[in-house]
Design a protein around this motif. Sequence first.
Motif, PDB file in Angstrom:
ATOM      1  N   LYS A  60       0.828  -1.198   0.000  1.00  0.00           N
ATOM      2  CA  LYS A  60       0.000   0.000   0.000  1.00  0.00           C
ATOM      3  C   LYS A  60       0.869   1.257   0.000  1.00  0.00           C
ATOM      4  O   LYS A  60       0.605   2.217  -0.722  1.00  0.00           O
ATOM      5  N   SER A  61       1.911   1.210   0.817  1.00  0.00           N
ATOM      6  CA  SER A  61       2.804   2.356   0.904  1.00  0.00           C
ATOM      7  C   SER A  61       3.534   2.584  -0.426  1.00  0.00           C
ATOM      8  O   SER A  61       3.696   3.724  -0.872  1.00  0.00           O
ATOM      9  N   LEU A  62       3.957   1.480  -1.075  1.00  0.00           N
ATOM     10  CA  LEU A  62       4.638   1.598  -2.367  1.00  0.00           C
ATOM     11  C   LEU A  62       3.689   2.153  -3.428  1.00  0.00           C
ATOM     12  O   LEU A  62       4.092   2.911  -4.317  1.00  0.00           O
ATOM     13  N   GLN A  63       2.419   1.771  -3.316  1.00  0.00           N
ATOM     14  CA  GLN A  63       1.461   2.270  -4.304  1.00  0.00           C
ATOM     15  C   GLN A  63       1.265   3.775  -4.207  1.00  0.00           C
ATOM     16  O   GLN A  63       1.016   4.445  -5.213  1.00  0.00           O
ATOM     17  N   ARG A  64       1.445   4.299  -2.994  1.00  0.00           N
ATOM     18  CA  ARG A  64       1.391   5.766  -2.840  1.00  0.00           C
ATOM     19  C   ARG A  64       2.575   6.426  -3.559  1.00  0.00           C
ATOM     20  O   ARG A  64       2.428   7.486  -4.152  1.00  0.00           O
ATOM     21  N   VAL A  65       3.737   5.757  -3.479  1.00  0.00           N
ATOM     22  CA  VAL A  65       4.921   6.275  -4.173  1.00  0.00           C
ATOM     23  C   VAL A  65       4.677   6.260  -5.680  1.00  0.00           C
ATOM     24  O   VAL A  65       4.975   7.225  -6.396  1.00  0.00           O
ATOM     25  N   PRO A  74       2.166   3.689 -15.910  1.00  0.00           N
ATOM     26  CA  PRO A  74       1.596   2.662 -15.027  1.00  0.00           C
ATOM     27  C   PRO A  74       2.348   1.314 -15.098  1.00  0.00           C
ATOM     28  O   PRO A  74       2.509   0.658 -14.082  1.00  0.00           O
ATOM     29  N   LYS A  75       2.834   0.941 -16.282  1.00  0.00           N
ATOM     30  CA  LYS A  75       3.592  -0.319 -16.421  1.00  0.00           C
ATOM     31  C   LYS A  75       4.868  -0.262 -15.584  1.00  0.00           C
ATOM     32  O   LYS A  75       5.207  -1.214 -14.875  1.00  0.00           O
ATOM     33  N   GLY A  76       5.574   0.881 -15.718  1.00  0.00           N
ATOM     34  CA  GLY A  76       6.800   1.083 -14.935  1.00  0.00           C
ATOM     35  C   GLY A  76       6.504   1.033 -13.441  1.00  0.00           C
ATOM     36  O   GLY A  76       7.282   0.476 -12.660  1.00  0.00           O
ATOM     37  N   GLY A  77       5.373   1.592 -13.061  1.00  0.00           N
ATOM     38  CA  GLY A  77       4.974   1.589 -11.657  1.00  0.00           C
ATOM     39  C   GLY A  77       4.739   0.180 -11.140  1.00  0.00           C
ATOM     40  O   GLY A  77       5.173  -0.183 -10.045  1.00  0.00           O
ATOM     41  N   GLU A  78       4.064  -0.607 -11.958  1.00  0.00           N
ATOM     42  CA  GLU A  78       3.799  -2.003 -11.575  1.00  0.00           C
ATOM     43  C   GLU A  78       5.094  -2.773 -11.386  1.00  0.00           C
ATOM     44  O   GLU A  78       5.269  -3.528 -10.429  1.00  0.00           O
ATOM     45  N   GLN A  79       6.022  -2.532 -12.341  1.00  0.00           N
ATOM     46  CA  GLN A  79       7.323  -3.192 -12.284  1.00  0.00           C
ATOM     47  C   GLN A  79       8.076  -2.793 -11.013  1.00  0.00           C
ATOM     48  O   GLN A  79       8.656  -3.637 -10.318  1.00  0.00           O
ATOM     49  N   PHE A  80       8.020  -1.482 -10.719  1.00  0.00           N
ATOM     50  CA  PHE A  80       8.689  -0.932  -9.538  1.00  0.00           C
ATOM     51  C   PHE A  80       8.214  -1.664  -8.275  1.00  0.00           C
ATOM     52  O   PHE A  80       9.008  -2.159  -7.474  1.00  0.00           O
ATOM     53  N   VAL A  81       6.893  -1.773  -8.125  1.00  0.00           N
ATOM     54  CA  VAL A  81       6.343  -2.436  -6.935  1.00  0.00           C
ATOM     55  C   VAL A  81       6.724  -3.916  -6.903  1.00  0.00           C
ATOM     56  O   VAL A  81       7.170  -4.429  -5.868  1.00  0.00           O
ATOM     57  N   SER A  82       6.612  -4.581  -8.054  1.00  0.00           N
ATOM     58  CA  SER A  82       6.864  -6.030  -8.006  1.00  0.00           C
ATOM     59  C   SER A  82       8.353  -6.330  -7.809  1.00  0.00           C
ATOM     60  O   SER A  82       8.700  -7.302  -7.150  1.00  0.00           O
ATOM     61  N   ASP A  83       9.233  -5.455  -8.333  1.00  0.00           N
ATOM     62  CA  ASP A  83      10.669  -5.645  -8.070  1.00  0.00           C
ATOM     63  C   ASP A  83      10.963  -5.552  -6.579  1.00  0.00           C
ATOM     64  O   ASP A  83      11.692  -6.371  -6.016  1.00  0.00           O
ATOM     65  N   ILE A  84      10.405  -4.532  -5.949  1.00  0.00           N
ATOM     66  CA  ILE A  84      10.700  -4.318  -4.520  1.00  0.00           C
ATOM     67  C   ILE A  84      10.105  -5.448  -3.685  1.00  0.00           C
ATOM     68  O   ILE A  84      10.787  -6.041  -2.846  1.00  0.00           O
ATOM     69  N   PHE A 160      13.158   6.382  12.370  1.00  0.00           N
ATOM     70  CA  PHE A 160      12.052   7.230  12.805  1.00  0.00           C
ATOM     71  C   PHE A 160      10.804   6.914  11.990  1.00  0.00           C
ATOM     72  O   PHE A 160      10.885   6.520  10.831  1.00  0.00           O
ATOM     73  N   ASN A 161       9.688   7.108  12.640  1.00  0.00           N
ATOM     74  CA  ASN A 161       8.398   6.754  12.057  1.00  0.00           C
ATOM     75  C   ASN A 161       7.771   7.977  11.366  1.00  0.00           C
ATOM     76  O   ASN A 161       7.732   9.042  11.986  1.00  0.00           O
ATOM     77  N   PRO A 162       7.263   7.865  10.155  1.00  0.00           N
ATOM     78  CA  PRO A 162       7.270   6.693   9.263  1.00  0.00           C
ATOM     79  C   PRO A 162       8.621   6.545   8.533  1.00  0.00           C
ATOM     80  O   PRO A 162       9.128   7.529   7.988  1.00  0.00           O
ATOM     81  N   VAL A 163       9.155   5.325   8.562  1.00  0.00           N
ATOM     82  CA  VAL A 163      10.513   5.091   8.055  1.00  0.00           C
ATOM     83  C   VAL A 163      10.703   5.552   6.596  1.00  0.00           C
ATOM     84  O   VAL A 163      11.722   6.155   6.276  1.00  0.00           O
ATOM     85  N   PRO A 164       9.749   5.299   5.691  1.00  0.00           N
ATOM     86  CA  PRO A 164       9.982   5.730   4.308  1.00  0.00           C
ATOM     87  C   PRO A 164      10.044   7.254   4.162  1.00  0.00           C
ATOM     88  O   PRO A 164      10.644   7.753   3.220  1.00  0.00           O
ATOM     89  N   MET A 165       9.451   8.004   5.077  1.00  0.00           N
ATOM     90  CA  MET A 165       9.397   9.460   4.958  1.00  0.00           C
ATOM     91  C   MET A 165      10.527  10.160   5.708  1.00  0.00           C
ATOM     92  O   MET A 165      11.000  11.201   5.277  1.00  0.00           O
ATOM     93  N   MET A 166      10.904   9.618   6.847  1.00  0.00           N
ATOM     94  CA  MET A 166      11.820  10.340   7.735  1.00  0.00           C
ATOM     95  C   MET A 166      13.264  10.109   7.294  1.00  0.00           C
ATOM     96  O   MET A 166      13.699   8.977   7.147  1.00  0.00           O
ATOM     97  N   LYS A 167      13.985  11.216   7.119  1.00  0.00           N
ATOM     98  CA  LYS A 167      15.317  11.163   6.507  1.00  0.00           C
ATOM     99  C   LYS A 167      16.408  10.680   7.461  1.00  0.00           C
ATOM    100  O   LYS A 167      17.494  10.301   7.038  1.00  0.00           O
ATOM    101  N   LEU A 168      16.150  10.769   8.768  1.00  0.00           N
ATOM    102  CA  LEU A 168      17.246  10.564   9.732  1.00  0.00           C
ATOM    103  C   LEU A 168      17.393   9.109  10.176  1.00  0.00           C
ATOM    104  O   LEU A 168      16.417   8.379  10.322  1.00  0.00           O
ATOM    105  N   LEU A 169      18.655   8.719  10.398  1.00  0.00           N
ATOM    106  CA  LEU A 169      18.967   7.437  11.050  1.00  0.00           C
ATOM    107  C   LEU A 169      20.057   7.694  12.082  1.00  0.00           C
ATOM    108  O   LEU A 169      21.132   8.210  11.746  1.00  0.00           O
ATOM    109  N   GLU A 170      19.770   7.356  13.338  1.00  0.00           N
ATOM    110  CA  GLU A 170      20.794   7.456  14.380  1.00  0.00           C
ATOM    111  C   GLU A 170      21.557   6.134  14.417  1.00  0.00           C
ATOM    112  O   GLU A 170      20.956   5.071  14.612  1.00  0.00           O
TER     113      GLU A 170
END
Length: 310
Positions: A60-65, A74-84, A160-170
Amino acid sequence: TVRSFATTSSRQNAIKTVTVIGGGLMGSGIAQVAATTGHQVVMVDQTDDILGKSKASIQKSLQRVVKKKFAEDPKGGEQFVSDILGRITTQTDSNAAVANSDLVIEAIVENIDVKKKLFSSLDKAAPQHTIFTSNTSSLPIGDIAVSTQRQDRFGGLHFFNPVPMMKLLEVVRIPATSDETFNKLSDFGKAMKKTTVDCKDTPGFIVNRLLVPYTIEAMRMVERGDASFKDVDTAMKLGAGYPMGPFELSDYVGLDTMKFILDGMEGSRLHPEGYATYPFNFPLNSDTPSSYEGKRGYVRYTCSAIIDRP
Ligand code: NAI
């Protein structure tokens, strides 16, 4: 040259396969980002049912991306999700899941005994070179690492939450963490496209050490009647440029998580007594009238849960 040899050899040593243990809020975000950045991921949780939900939430999160990035393709998008998704496998047996792993990231329930038990078992099952890390917010990394014979290959990766959005890693090191391990963890963070900061194994690391006491002081202001929930939030947004006020933030993080972090700070050997904002001098009264409506509507309940201590 020596330099290019070093580059090649460090690339060869780079972390490629990652085992994420715990497929909850944090674990599924970590698995998603690790797979998006090309790593092979095994995600572990207690049941296949939970893992199914974790994978669905990643999808679901990837589909937002995709909606944003592949609007025209849309084909590229489908490929992107299925690769990940294709780079993420799932497992309920954590020992089996680390057999081929360069890095373990633990994101299970915030309980020291459960974490120690897990790592002690993984220590026997994982290859020698595998680095172990915890995503704990409130427990000393060193107290978890003692359950293993590989403290030089142990550290903290605090996302940090949400991990896909938050840029920082300690990236956290204990005294035993080797330079090699630490550098590999930093490189891995950068490969995940995070900005990394280095920190010792100190309560709250950097962000929570500063953010949590500030938030608690905001609660004390309201409990003293100095200002309303709403006005404190408005003040910090417009006066300090914070994207959320302290009450919005507490509601977002979850006050249960905040309590864990506070307990960790208070309970830590490293922590000086009389930490300025804790324990409470002015306990929040659960009857405190509140004009603040949290997104999940539980600020009042959770504030009193925080002070509900022996
Ligand atoms: P969560 O409750 O959403 O997920 C934990 C998951 O671990 C659950 O799916 C549970 O079934 C699984 N689990 C529990 N024991 C297990 C075991 N022995 N083996 C395999 N799986 C097991 O929790 P959340 O919020 O994702 O937190 C996980 C860790 O991340 C905690 O240590 C927390 O302190 C830390 N953390 C949390 C943040 C947050 O904002 N929620 C931020 C940064 C760190």
